[in-house]
Write a protein that holds these residues in place. Structure first.
Motif, PDB file in Angstrom:
ATOM      1  N   HIS A 219      62.431  68.281  92.283  1.00  0.00           N
ATOM      2  CA  HIS A 219      62.612  67.110  93.142  1.00  0.00           C
ATOM      3  C   HIS A 219      62.189  67.392  94.584  1.00  0.00           C
ATOM      4  O   HIS A 219      62.706  66.772  95.523  1.00  0.00           O
ATOM      5  N   THR A 220      61.271  68.318  94.791  1.00  0.00           N
ATOM      6  CA  THR A 220      60.840  68.643  96.156  1.00  0.00           C
ATOM      7  C   THR A 220      60.170  67.446  96.841  1.00  0.00           C
ATOM      8  O   THR A 220      60.220  67.324  98.066  1.00  0.00           O
ATOM      9  N   LYS A 221      59.548  66.574  96.063  1.00  0.00           N
ATOM     10  CA  LYS A 221      58.918  65.387  96.657  1.00  0.00           C
ATOM     11  C   LYS A 221      59.964  64.505  97.318  1.00  0.00           C
ATOM     12  O   LYS A 221      59.738  63.963  98.414  1.00  0.00           O
ATOM     13  N   MET A 222      61.132  64.377  96.686  1.00  0.00           N
ATOM     14  CA  MET A 222      62.209  63.580  97.270  1.00  0.00           C
ATOM     15  C   MET A 222      62.718  64.232  98.552  1.00  0.00           C
ATOM     16  O   MET A 222      63.073  63.541  99.522  1.00  0.00           O
TER      17      MET A 222
ATOM     18  N   ASN B 288      62.772  78.371  97.736  1.00  0.00           N
ATOM     19  CA  ASN B 288      63.587  77.216  97.342  1.00  0.00           C
ATOM     20  C   ASN B 288      64.109  76.440  98.544  1.00  0.00           C
ATOM     21  O   ASN B 288      65.040  75.649  98.426  1.00  0.00           O
ATOM     22  N   ARG B 289      63.502  76.657  99.699  1.00  0.00           N
ATOM     23  CA  ARG B 289      63.900  75.952 100.923  1.00  0.00           C
ATOM     24  C   ARG B 289      62.740  75.119 101.449  1.00  0.00           C
ATOM     25  O   ARG B 289      61.591  75.556 101.433  1.00  0.00           O
TER      26      ARG B 289
ATOM     27  N   ARG C 279      67.108  73.707  88.695  1.00  0.00           N
ATOM     28  CA  ARG C 279      66.221  72.618  88.281  1.00  0.00           C
ATOM     29  C   ARG C 279      65.944  71.612  89.396  1.00  0.00           C
ATOM     30  O   ARG C 279      65.091  70.731  89.236  1.00  0.00           O
ATOM     31  N   GLU C 280      66.673  71.736  90.507  1.00  0.00           N
ATOM     32  CA  GLU C 280      66.418  70.824  91.628  1.00  0.00           C
ATOM     33  C   GLU C 280      65.017  71.011  92.202  1.00  0.00           C
ATOM     34  O   GLU C 280      64.523  70.149  92.929  1.00  0.00           O
TER      35      GLU C 280
ATOM     36  N   THR D 280      69.910  64.607  97.681  1.00  0.00           N
ATOM     37  CA  THR D 280      70.782  63.565  97.129  1.00  0.00           C
ATOM     38  C   THR D 280      71.842  63.125  98.140  1.00  0.00           C
ATOM     39  O   THR D 280      72.869  62.569  97.761  1.00  0.00           O
ATOM     40  N   ILE D 281      71.608  63.383  99.417  1.00  0.00           N
ATOM     41  CA  ILE D 281      72.619  63.111 100.448  1.00  0.00           C
ATOM     42  C   ILE D 281      72.954  61.625 100.515  1.00  0.00           C
ATOM     43  O   ILE D 281      72.084  60.751 100.354  1.00  0.00           O
TER      44      ILE D 281
END
Length: 223
Positions: free
Chosen positions: A181-184, A211-212, A177-178, A145-146
């Motif tokens: 959004h790994t595709k983003m 998660n990285r 829950r992020e 979300t940068i």
């Protein structure tokens, strides 16, 4: 009567009798300083020489090579000699006898000016250090979300690292829950890769570990 008095006095005298029965350990006395091994003195005396040269060489038989005039050429092998013969050869040629492989059998010695030899070693060390520094890995952290401004700051940092010859690892960390959004995150890293194309190239596509999500970049070779 005397026995009765002793029996009557026993409870009070018992602790003193027991204490007297326990042998006292002898007092431990420190050993005289001369009897204590202090070990070798530390930090005293000159440091050992980096290389054995000339008369400091201990081996009585050595394998001798001569430094080639052209650094790109191999050294000239002169064979096995006695220490005296090798020293005489070095003196005739006006150079030093430098032991370069003391662990070999027999030790290998080179006919070369010692000052020139140390200069070559220092030059080699600097090249190795420069090569090691070129392989340093720098890390930049982003968020899926940068904001545009923060993205450009990270991009300029990556460009600086790559132009300095460093590798770059771009990392996005997802929390809770992020993870949905790994595709983003992958799209963001691909966008970064496109904008770094002039100074670096990706080592592969974005890779996820737990998660990285990570992407590695290598500097482009200078032509």
């Amino acid at each position: 009567r005397t026995m009765g008095a002793l029996v009557a006095a026993w409870p009070a005298a018992a602790p003193l009798l027991l204490f007297a029965a326990v042998p006292l350990s002898p007092i431990t006395r420190p050993l005289p300083r001369a009897c204590v091994s202090m070990g070798p003195p530390r930090g005293r005396g000159p440091p050992p020489p980096e290389h054995m040269i000339n008369g400091a060489i201990k081996a009585q038989e050595v394998r001798v090579v001569r430094q080639a005039d052209d650094p790109s050429e191999p050294d000239e092998a002169l064979g096995i000699m006695s220490k005296a013969q090798a020293l005489a050869t070095a003196e005739d040629e006006g150079v030093d006898l430098v032991c370069i492989s003391p662990g070999a059998d027999p030790p290998v010695c080179k006919l070369i000016d010692y000052g020139r030899f140390k200069f070559q070693l220092e030059k080699k060390r600097k090249l190795q250090k420069k090569s090691t520094q070129a392989q340093s890995l720098k890390e930049i952290k982003l968020s899926y979300t940068i904001e545009t401004h923060d993205f450009n700051v990270r991009k300029r940092a990556a460009e600086k690292f790559l132009t300095q010859g460093n590798k770059v690892k771009a990392v996005i960390q997802f929390r809770g829950r992020e993870m949905q959004h790994t595709k983003m995150g992958a799209e963001l890293l691909d966008r970064l890769s496109a904008q770094l194309a002039e100074v670096g190239s990706p080592d592969g596509p974005p890779r996820q570990s737990g998660n990285r999500m990570e992407m590695y970049f290598s500097p482009k070779s200078k032509k």
